[in-house]
Design a protein around this motif. Structure first.
Motif, PDB file in Angstrom:
ATOM      1  N   CYS A 170       0.813  -1.210   0.000  1.00 35.03           N
ATOM      2  CA  CYS A 170       0.000   0.000   0.000  1.00 35.03           C
ATOM      3  C   CYS A 170       0.854   1.270   0.000  1.00 35.03           C
ATOM      4  O   CYS A 170       1.675   1.472   0.878  1.00 35.03           O
ATOM      5  N   TRP A 172      -2.534   6.307  10.375  1.00 29.79           N
ATOM      6  CA  TRP A 172      -3.784   6.158   9.633  1.00 29.79           C
ATOM      7  C   TRP A 172      -4.191   4.690   9.560  1.00 29.79           C
ATOM      8  O   TRP A 172      -5.369   4.353   9.615  1.00 29.79           O
ATOM      9  N   MET A 179     -10.414   0.652   5.001  1.00 32.83           N
ATOM     10  CA  MET A 179     -10.062  -0.306   3.954  1.00 32.83           C
ATOM     11  C   MET A 179      -9.248  -1.448   4.544  1.00 32.83           C
ATOM     12  O   MET A 179      -9.516  -2.629   4.284  1.00 32.83           O
ATOM     13  N   GLY A 180      -8.256  -1.094   5.352  1.00 29.99           N
ATOM     14  CA  GLY A 180      -7.430  -2.113   5.976  1.00 29.99           C
ATOM     15  C   GLY A 180      -8.265  -3.039   6.834  1.00 29.99           C
ATOM     16  O   GLY A 180      -8.082  -4.256   6.825  1.00 29.99           O
ATOM     17  N   GLY A 225       0.639   3.233   3.067  1.00 34.53           N
ATOM     18  CA  GLY A 225       1.451   2.661   4.138  1.00 34.53           C
ATOM     19  C   GLY A 225       2.887   3.122   4.031  1.00 34.53           C
ATOM     20  O   GLY A 225       3.504   3.521   5.014  1.00 34.53           O
TER      21      GLY A 225
HETATM   22  S1  SF4 Z   1      -4.418   0.094   6.556  1.00 35.70           S
HETATM   23 FE1  SF4 Z   1      -5.200   1.261   4.820  1.00 35.70          FE
HETATM   24  S2  SF4 Z   1      -3.698   2.848   4.445  1.00 35.70           S
HETATM   25 FE2  SF4 Z   1      -2.771   1.365   5.796  1.00 35.70          FE
HETATM   26  S3  SF4 Z   1      -1.651   0.031   4.464  1.00 35.70           S
HETATM   27 FE3  SF4 Z   1      -3.672  -0.873   4.734  1.00 35.70          FE
HETATM   28  S4  SF4 Z   1      -4.949  -0.107   3.088  1.00 35.70           S
HETATM   29 FE4  SF4 Z   1      -3.107   1.134   3.181  1.00 35.70          FE
END
Ligand code: SF4
Ligand code: SF4
Ligand code: SF4
Ligand code: SF4
Lengths: 430, 592
Positions: free
Chosen positions: B397, B490, B496-497, B400
């Motif tokens: 990501c 975040w 989403m995560g 990330g």
């Molecule tokens: S939690 Fe959300 S922002 Fe963080 S790496 Fe996963 S998808 Fe990406």
């Protein structure tokens, strides 16, 4: 009538004679157990120097000694302040009898021995400490911190009785922060980020050597007598960590050699015994001695003067000054299996782990007379061991030689029991 | 004393500004990134006719995004050209020949037309009437929802930008549905495409839309309409490019102010705390640099490598590799904004945050022949969710990576982090739930999650795309400041995560614990960017992967006990903790 803290010449002499005699005889017995590795000699020399020749610990000239009364005092921090931590938990029978006059009867002998040394002023290793750091752990140590202040400047260090919440460990963190200016005032040197890192590196190096050593210790049959190993661990209390690590490195090399040459000190089927419980501090090493003299292998110990003090490494997450301090606070409380913590179930897991790693066949649960916190946990331990089908006995001892015969009988019987159990198991299989 | 008061006032003012300004972000001058069309200049092209132009007239761009050029075949006289242009008032301006069509109120939509020519295109020996047009769309916000149509009598055939991946066709002022058009691609290749019931041309590639194409429509045997379409593309380092980066720059600038504010406030607060008093300014943040810390970890190296690759794949890759053609139907769940058209594969966050659109688009709206597309999209999303899960967070990501980089930046600046204690973490959990609710439910209330999405501004800007940020710009600042002090701030609250973690039971990558080896030292807990406490307190179960775990391996890296923590792939251990590896940094043998 003489002042209680003024000990006159004759009494002093008597004290010295008695205490050096006991120490010398135990050292002799430990050395005689089996062929001692040459590299272990410096460790024994240190114990001899401190307890028999009555010299100060060997350290650089300008280094001050800070006495510590528990493994929960971060050695890294003391080294960072430019001083050397000396662990003063002692097993001296003579000092104990002196301390008996100042400490209530039911208190534990270790505390009395510390107080005894404080009063007698014969042990330079003790007397040259300019400051004592006393973690407030069990009740005996708590009160000791208050009482021993009369003979030596003492800083109590608050240890949280719980540790699962982060707020609890923060308490200890704040205590460590509070300790810094006190140490700095004592040594006249600053604890800087650099010196703290250096302290962690130094102690880390010792831990590396020790974890290498523990691999050899696990070997069946044994490569070195367990009592001698305990003495090596005890010597850590009186050696600068760098020196200890260096000697340990040599010892490791010798162990490697022994392994290659198959130079074992035990037979394959000798019962391997783990000792856990109240601290076993030199010269009070009668229990390990008895185990090995009765034909057992003292294969591992889960006591704070043995492996525990150096076992857990500091895991720095954020390498800032604050990050290192947090890592210290966490390392000296979280993995610590000391029974002063309210919930100490982790000790049972730790012992299970040690039983597995060291091929342990029996557990001796050592309780110093008056050591309530360890005694509390015996029940749980017995239950857990019962489930694992590992024999366990509780032995209570005091700082004198009167109970030796009784201990001998019990330990001998215990070892026979293990042998019998193994024998039966072998037969069953056949 | 006075100085301190002023300082506090300034800090408060800055914070207040930070909080209030994003509410006006849309009208905030720095966020207004539409190009002013009247600044363009207009000239005849000096270059060759592009391969995509099948017509006798065409448009192109240049001068780093400041010029629009027209071109006509050599044999054609320029003064036969008529240029129609849309203006802000809705009227169509008409200019002829070389005359400059750019007016103060031009909108950036031009159509050039040539009188009909007699040519035999279909090769039946009979000449047809051929109408040639060229269309230019430039200086525009490519996400403008309203189609910019001319619909004049003079131009019966018209190509209109419909949606970022679609161009629609009008014929005779009506949408041209279900018809066949002949398309000449950006590289000169010809293909037959159909329009769907929206009039959208099917089968156009991104690159066709970006670099130009020609659509030819013969409504009957006598007339042929041809139009060359050229959307203004934004080359690197053009004015557009810098303008696209502007919101990001503003976000970063505001983040710097925010970080400074937090830093100062913390110092102030700690001045009254006796424990830290003397260290809060002098030593606490000092990094000695001499601590033996590095243990070579192949695993973590691979992780960083993957993260950078991920960043590349989800920003420029579509443009740089695969001929600008992205794998549109394959969707891989990471949090990277699909408003960036150059992502190598699709990202499901748009449809997940617009569930009604998902059902609408794939259900009723989408014609049957797109069901394959929809099925592929949904299938790949689900497969990634089920079999990969949050390892994508740890390894791919871009959001990330951004946070990890902020964390590295903090270390480089010698500023110590804010330690997330379990109390703070407990407070953050409801925040996460609010985000999840907004993510999944906001669209049902008629809202648009993208307006508050903090990640809209990052990868889009890096890919060179303009976006309207609305409130998202504010949250972007917040997560930058947050992740500076708290690694993966975040991710702790990322909706989403969370969704990706739901199917962890079926993941191919698993995090396991050998409870008998653990000493409860807590190192793993302190190392975990997601602050998962159970990895340290768990004493029974082997499976310790929680919904928050993103398989980053930090806990394994910091665990000093042999095989206490391990990561498996299909049941095979690929990485595990080791006491020896942990302590070897102290061995004194090798350094560096
Ligand atoms: S939690 Fe959300 S922002 Fe963080 S790496 Fe996963 S998808 Fe990406
Ligand atoms: S703005 Fe956010 S939710 Fe919307 S498409 Fe972009 S990344 Fe996804
Ligand atoms: S780091 Fe390893 S030993 Fe320490 S608590 Fe975590 S799993 Fe247990
Ligand atoms: S539990 Fe371990 S692998 Fe999972 S997020 Fe935390 S540190 Fe990373």
């Amino acid at each position: 009538m003489a002042e209680p803290d003024e000990v006159n010449g004759r009494q002093r002499e008597l004290f010295i004679r008695k205490s050096t005699r006991v120490a010398a005889s135990y050292l002799k017995r430990a050395k005689a157990l089996s062929e001692m590795p040459d590299a272990a000699k410096p460790f024994f020399d240190v114990l001899e120097n401190v307890y028999i020749r009555l010299t100060d610990v060997q350290k650089p000239e300008d280094m001050k000694s800070i006495g510590t009364l528990c493994v929960m005092v971060p050695a890294e921090l003391v080294y960072a302040a430019g001083a050397m931590p000396v662990r003063l938990c002692s097993g001296s029978y003579t000092a104990y009898s002196v301390g008996d006059d100042y400490i209530p009867r039911d208190a534990c002998p270790l505390v009395k021995a510390v107080m005894g040394f404080g009063k007698m002023k014969v042990l330079p290793a003790f007397d040259n400490c300019t400051l004592l750091v006393a973690p407030v752990t069990c009740d005996c140590k708590k009160k000791l911190a208050g009482v021993v202040d009369s003979v030596k400047n003492t800083v109590p260090l608050q240890v949280p009785p719980l540790k699962r919440e982060d707020a609890d460990t923060e308490v200890f963190l704040k205590e460590l922060y509070r300790l810094i200016p006190i140490l700095e005032k004592e040594t006249g040197r600053q604890v800087t980020a650099k010196s703290l890192a250096e302290g962690i590196n130094m102690v880390g190096n010792a831990q590396y050597e020790m974890s290498e050593f523990l691999k050899y210790r696990r070997h069946v049959p044994a490569l070195m007598s367990g009592t001698q190993i305990l003495s090596v661990m005890n010597a850590y209390s009186y050696m600068p960590v760098k020196m200890w690590a260096k000697q340990m490195h040599r010892l490791n090399e010798e162990m490697k050699l022994r392994l290659v040459q198959e130079n074992f000190v035990s037979r394959k089927n000798q019962p391997r015994i783990l000792v856990t419980g109240s601290p076993i501090a030199f010269p009070n090493i009668k229990i390990p001695l008895l185990i090995e003299e009765m034909g057992g292998v003292f294969a591992a110990d889960e006591t704070c003067m043995g492996e525990r003090g150096l076992y857990d490494p500091v895991s720095v997450i954020d390498p800032s000054f604050d990050g290192m301090m947090r890592a210290l606070a966490s390392r000296y409380t979280k993995p610590c299996t000391c029974p002063v913590f309210v919930d100490n179930s982790q000790r049972i897991y730790r012992i299970k782990q040690m039983i597995r790693e060291n091929n342990i066949q029996g557990v001796i649960y050592h309780v110093l007379r008056g050591c309530l916190v360890y005694d509390y946990e015996y029940q749980l331990m017995e239950e857990a061991m019962g489930k694992m089908d590992i024999p366990i006995i509780r032995v209570e001892s005091d700082y004198n030689e009167e109970d030796v015969e009784q201990l001998r009988i019990r330990i001998e019987a215990f070892i026979e029991l293990i042998k019998l159990k193994e024998y039966a198991a072998v037969h069953e299989r056949q | 004393m006075k100085g301190r008061k002023i300082g506090t006032a300034v800090v408060c003012a800055v914070c207040a500004f930070l909080i209030v300004s994003p509410f006006f972000a849309k009208d905030f001058v720095l966020y207004d990134f539409h190009m002013n069309v009247s600044d363009y200049h207009y000239a005849k092209t000096q270059e060759e006719k592009p391969l995509s132009a099948d017509t006798a007239v065409w448009f192109s761009y240049g001068d780093g995004g400041k010029a629009v050029y027209y071109g006509v075949n050599e044999e054609i006289q320029e003064d036969r050209l008529t240029v129609y242009a849309l203006t802000q008032t809705g009227e169509v301006s008409v200019t002829r020949g070389k005359e400059d069509p750019i007016r103060q109120d031009s909108l950036g939509h031009f159509i050039a037309a040539l009188p009909a020519a007699e040519l035999d295109i279909d090769g039946d020996g009979k000449a047809e009437k051929v109408y040639d047009y060229a269309r230019a769309d430039f200086g525009l916000n490519a996400f403008n929802p309203a189609p910019q149509r001319f619909l004049t009598e003079e131009i019966p055939f018209e190509l209109v930008f419909a949606e970022r991946k679609y161009i629609m066709v009008y014929y005779g002022n009506e949408i041209l549905k279900d018809a066949e058009v002949l398309v000449t691609s950006y590289n000169g290749e010809q293909k037959r495409c159909r329009t769907d019931e929206h009039g959208w041309i099917q089968g156009l590639t991104n690159r066709d839309i970006r670099e130009g194409f020609t659509a030819v429509y013969p409504p009957d045997g006598e007339n042929v309409y041809r139009m060359h379409y050229a959307l203004e593309d934004y080359p690197y380092f053009s004015v557009h490019f810098w303008k696209a980066h502007l919101p990001l720059a503003v976000i970063f600038a505001l983040a710097v102010i925010g970080i400074m504010a937090v830093y100062l406030i913390r110092n102030r607060m700690e001045r009254n705390n006796p424990a830290y008093a003397i260290y809060s300014r002098e030593r606490a943040g000092v990094y000695p640099g001499t601590l033996h810390q590095k243990t070579n970890s192949k695993f973590l190296f691979v992780r960083w490598l993957c993260l950078f690759t991920g960043m590349f794949l989800w920003t420029y890759a579509g443009r740089l590799i695969h001929q600008g053609q992205t794998l549109n139907e394959i969707s891989i769940p990471v949090f990277s904004c699909p408003f960036n058209l150059d992502q190598v594969a699709e990202v499901p966050c748009y449809y997940l945050s617009h569930l009604p659109a998902l059902f609408g688009r794939f259900g009723a709206d989408f014609p049957e022949r797109n069901m394959a597309y929809a099925a592929m999209f949904i299938a790949t999303t689900l497969l990634s969710f089920i079999f990969l899960g949050r390892i994508l967070c740890g390894f791919l990501c871009p959001a990330g990576l951004l946070q990890d980089l902020m964390d590295k930046l903090r270390q480089a600046l010698h500023i110590r982090p804010i330690v997330v204690t379990d109390r703070i973490n407990r407070f953050l959990q409801p925040v996460k739930w609010v985000w999840i609710l907004l993510f999944l439910g906001f669209a049902f209330t008629g809202g648009d999650f993208c307006d508050i999405c903090p990640l809209k501004g990052f990868t889009t800007a890096q890919g060179g795309y303009w976006t309207n940020l609305y409130l998202g710009g504010f949250f972007a600042v917040v997560i930058l400041v947050g992740s500076f002090f708290i690694r993966r701030f975040w991710c702790i609250i990322c909706p989403m995560g969370y969704l990706m973690g739901l199917f962890r039971r079926f993941n191919l990558f698993r995090l396991k614990k050998d409870c008998t080896s653990c000493t409860e030292c807590g190192a793993c807990y302190h190392a975990c960017p997601m602050r998962i406490k159970s990895i340290y307190t768990e004493r029974e179960k082997e499976n310790i992967q929680t919904v928050d775990c993103m398989m980053c391996g930090e806990c394994i890296h910091k665990c000093p006990e042999d095989h206490a923590l391990s990561m498996t792939f299909c049941g095979k251990t690929i990485y595990q903790s080791s006491r020896r590896t942990f302590l070897s940094k102290f061995s004194g043998k090798k350094e560096g």
